[in-house]
Motif scaffolding. Structure first.
Motif, PDB file in Angstrom:
ATOM      1  N   MET A  22       0.736  -1.427  -0.200  1.00 30.77           N
ATOM      2  CA  MET A  22      -0.178   0.089   0.088  1.00 30.77           C
ATOM      3  C   MET A  22       0.849   1.328   0.154  1.00 30.77           C
ATOM      4  SD  MET A  22      -3.444  -0.815   2.127  1.00 30.77           S
ATOM      5  CE  MET A  22      -2.909  -0.024   3.798  1.00 30.77           C
ATOM      6  N   ASP A  44       1.405   3.900  -2.058  1.00 32.33           N
ATOM      7  CA  ASP A  44       0.529   4.337  -3.180  1.00 32.33           C
ATOM      8  C   ASP A  44       1.426   5.244  -4.200  1.00 32.33           C
ATOM      9  OD1 ASP A  44      -1.526   2.668  -2.568  1.00 32.33           O
ATOM     10  OD2 ASP A  44      -2.641   4.527  -1.761  1.00 32.33           O
ATOM     11  N   LYS A  53     -10.347   1.625   2.918  1.00 28.68           N
ATOM     12  CA  LYS A  53     -10.780   2.480   1.910  1.00 28.68           C
ATOM     13  C   LYS A  53     -10.511   1.604   0.557  1.00 28.68           C
ATOM     14  CE  LYS A  53     -10.469   6.891   3.871  1.00 28.68           C
ATOM     15  NZ  LYS A  53      -9.525   8.031   4.175  1.00 28.68           N
ATOM     16  N   LYS A  54      -9.348   0.919   0.664  1.00 31.44           N
ATOM     17  CA  LYS A  54      -9.157   0.395  -0.747  1.00 31.44           C
ATOM     18  C   LYS A  54      -9.903  -0.995  -0.989  1.00 31.44           C
ATOM     19  CE  LYS A  54      -4.119   1.194  -1.552  1.00 31.44           C
ATOM     20  NZ  LYS A  54      -4.102   1.794  -2.974  1.00 31.44           N
ATOM     21  N   GLU A  74      -5.208  -3.495  -9.693  1.00 30.87           N
ATOM     22  CA  GLU A  74      -5.052  -3.156  -7.912  1.00 30.87           C
ATOM     23  C   GLU A  74      -4.658  -4.531  -7.439  1.00 30.87           C
ATOM     24  OE1 GLU A  74      -6.272  -0.391  -4.454  1.00 30.87           O
ATOM     25  OE2 GLU A  74      -5.123  -0.096  -6.319  1.00 30.87           O
ATOM     26  N   GLN A  99      -6.677   3.483   5.810  1.00 33.33           N
ATOM     27  CA  GLN A  99      -6.480   3.439   3.928  1.00 33.33           C
ATOM     28  C   GLN A  99      -6.868   2.146   3.708  1.00 33.33           C
ATOM     29  OE1 GLN A  99      -2.318   4.532   3.525  1.00 33.33           O
ATOM     30  NE2 GLN A  99      -2.503   4.188   1.211  1.00 33.33           N
TER      31      GLN A  99
END
Lengths: 549, 131
Positions: A52, A54, B125-126, A143, B122
């Motif tokens: 994660m 990003d 949310k993903k 993703e 986070q």
């Protein structure tokens, strides 16, 4: 897990950078390189996605887009140096983020601008290629479906295992142990100790401390030395060992310690049998009250649910079996102990042992040298010079301590060489030299010494200018002694004096006063020497020498 | 959202309950076995959980066993991977081996303890669990 991520990706980044720097002077990347770069950046993207991170993922994906396009549609008009700079920009960004992560900080860098640049670049090559009207599928970002969140690393918190042993003559060891606990209590965020019931006065507890020592697990923001200092005022203490451990080990408590099987090699079998018979009488020995390990609790240790190991796992297993990584502090400790031993006992075996341990601390110079390659590239581009770079003997091994601290002085010398040593292409042409200058970094080991050389084929040092400057700036006191009376070594040595500078103008890269004297100092601190040889018009050679351990 | 938490340690449980309460209704179990029971019950009552948070080191059945138990139940009932419940392993075990095994068994997020709350959010949310 985070460690693994950082380790694997920093290796990939290094590979990537090497590949790119090797081909910086080529016309374009060949198919093999495009594939390799694509694969490396794809792997980085994948693992960063799972973690994660990003921004790292987004940058990596963007760069992957470019190499995807290169691979799929093989465009012909690709500005090469610009691409090299973009790739290096990406590796710099990701390395920077990984540095933050390894220090326990968040990867909070903003890659917005960099992504914009790559986007522009990709658009540019796509447009110039447009006439063929080839349509290729977009490189779609998928993703990941699984994510990993690293535990919160409060950058100041440490976990330690503390072992204290007391002298045989010590009375009331349980009270001493309690004193240690009290001494640490104020600095502890969390603490566990064993045996627990130190104040119960049970003889068995006292015996246990006498025999096995007193153990403390502590979470604190203090350093090892401070802990030792807090405990260490007691003269009854035989020894204190403090080991840093991780959260998981801390969380496991003393389970692993108390379940340890001790093998008694000194006693005869009869003695052992007799003793074990005695132990069964209740209360004869202190039996630690450890929480029972519940079935399934340590399922972690099972290979797990009939799963087949993936080929990738096997590979990393194999790598780990041939290398084990050891914390440097542990090696330092070993070194320290052996030095003490050698001080007492200068037998051949002790010296041999010392050599063997020192040999464990040496590492190759390769990655340090590769860093210099990058610096030569960056500075020569900025200064509009054309400079090639060559490494010789980069696998030469040297003490880790030197490798860690050699970068700064080496960087300084390399910068100077590009900035002041190598001439501009025009100047070189006038002097009848090749337009492209060259920096050579070499290393090797002679009897008892390891040397590192930085050579350039630039303008060389001018004796007369240096001497004139030295007289001007008061570095030479003797006004009558003629210039000829100073040998080259003395003259060139002048440039390593604090405050001495010959540069006419200050550039971004060197000549800001922090000069050769600091380099000299750094090298001296590492126990090394620096020699300068130079021939006017032909170049300069800086040679660092370190004693081999 | 409906959340199921399995955590055997009292202090951590209290902390996690408070933390997760921000995002939905949180049911609590103290071991892996209970977690599987609760998960099945919810399916049968047609009020399935949206999120399951599992500790790993737990009595009776550990987090791995609970994880693969839940995924097996889903398989039996013909729930495909995409529609399966989101499972977060929350654990102090941070070895690569542990993480890989959890991923292999079908966990959605592996979160090391102490929990990084911002990044945990986070992650939610993903997964589309919160906005």
């Amino acid at each position: 897990m985070l460690d693994m991520y950082l380790f694997e990706n920093s290796q990939l980044l290094e590979q990537l950078q090497d590949r790119v720097l090797k081909l910086k002077d080529a016309e374009s990347f060949d198919d093999d390189s495009i594939n390799e770069i694509f694969r490396a950046i794809h792997t980085i993207k994948g693992s960063s996605g799972v973690m994660m991170f990003d921004e790292i993922t987004a940058v990596a994906h963007k760069l992957e887009d470019v190499f995807y396009y290169l691979r799929e549609s093989k465009p012909t008009n690709v500005p090469h140096l610009e691409l090299v700079e973009l790739v290096l920009g990406v590796t710099d960004f990701i390395s920077g983020e990984m540095d933050k992560l390894s220090e326990g900080a968040a990867a909070d860098g903003d890659a917005h601008e960099l992504i914009g640049k790559i986007d522009d670049y990709l658009r540019k090559i796509k447009e110039s290629e447009n006439e063929a009207g080839k349509v290729i599928a977009d490189n779609v970002y998928e993703e990941p479906t699984q994510f990993y969140i690293a535990p919160l690393a409060s950058s100041f918190t440490h976990y330690y295992k503390v072992y204290i042993t007391y002298k045989d003559s010590t009375e009331h060891v349980n009270i001493r142990a309690f004193k240690a606990v009290r001494a640490l209590k104020d600095v502890a965020e969390d603490m566990l100790y064993y045996p627990e019931d130190i104040l119960s006065g049970k003889e068995a507890v006292t015996e246990d401390i006498r025999e096995n020592g007193f153990k403390i697990l502590i979470q604190t923001d203090k350093a090892e030395d401070e802990l030792k200092k807090l405990i260490g005022t007691d003269t009854d203490i035989q020894n204190i060992d403090v080991y840093e451990c991780n959260y998981a080990e801390f969380n496991l408590g003393f389970v692993s310690d108390t379940s340890q099987i001790l093998i008694d090699l000194d006693s005869s079998v009869e003695e052992i049998i007799e003793r074990s018979g005695k132990q069964e009488t209740p209360g004869a020995k202190y039996v630690p009250e450890v929480e029972n390990i519940v079935p399934g609790d340590f399922v972690v240790k099972e290979k797990g649910h009939g799963k087949v190991t993936l080929a990738r796992d096997r590979k990393s297993e194999a790598r780990r079996s041939s290398y084990i990584s050891v914390e440097v502090s542990k090696l330092d400790r070993l070194m320290e102990l052996i030095d003490k031993l050698v001080a007492k006992d200068e037998s051949e075996e002790a010296l041999e042992l010392q050599r063997a341990v020192k040999a464990m601390r040496v590492v190759p110079l390769t990655s340090t040298f590769q860093k210099m390659n990058r610096i030569v590239f960056d500075i020569s581009r900025k200064l509009g010079k054309d400079v090639g770079f060559e490494m010789i003997g980069d696998t030469t091994e040297i003490d880790k301590n030197i490798v860690e601290h050699i970068s700064d002085p080496l960087m300084h010398i390399v910068r100077n060489a590009v900035d002041h040593g190598i001439e501009t292409p025009a100047e070189r042409k006038m002097a009848g030299k090749t337009e492209r200058g060259k920096i050579t970094l070499s290393a090797g080991a002679d009897s008892g010494e390891v040397w590192i050389k930085v050579s350039d084929n630039g303008r060389g040092l001018d004796r007369n200018v240096i001497l004139a400057r030295a007289r001007e700036q008061g570095f030479i006191d003797d006004p009558v002694k003629p210039d000829d009376a100073y040998n080259d070594k003395e003259v060139f040595g002048l440039i390593t004096r604090p405050g001495f500078s010959t540069s006419e103008n200050v550039t971004e890269y060197s000549g800001r006063g922090v000069g050769m004297d600091v380099v000299m100092q750094n090298i001296g601190d590492l126990g090394g020497t620096l020699e300068i040889e130079s021939t006017k018009g032909f170049g300069t050679v800086f040679t660092m020498k370190f004693k081999k351990l | 959202m409906r959340i199921l938490l399995a955590e055997d340690d009292f202090v951590t449980r209290k902390f996690m309950m408070n933390f997760l309460a921000k995002y939905g209704d949180c049911d609590v179990t103290v071991d892996g076995m209970e977690a599987i029971d609760a998960f099945m019950m919810a399916l049968e009552e047609d009020e399935p959980y949206d999120l399951v948070v599992l500790d790993i080191m737990m009595p009776v059945m550990d987090g791995y066993q609970a994880l693969s138990g839940i995924r097996n139940i889903e398989k039996e009932r013909g729930i495909d991977k995409e529609h399966g419940v989101k499972i977060i392993m929350a654990t102090a075990l941070n070895d690569e081996k542990n993480v890989k095994m959890a991923f292999d068994l079908g966990c959605t997020v592996y979160s090391g303890k102490p929990i990084d709350q911002d990044r945990f959010e986070q992650g939610l949310k993903k997964l589309g669990l919160i906005k």
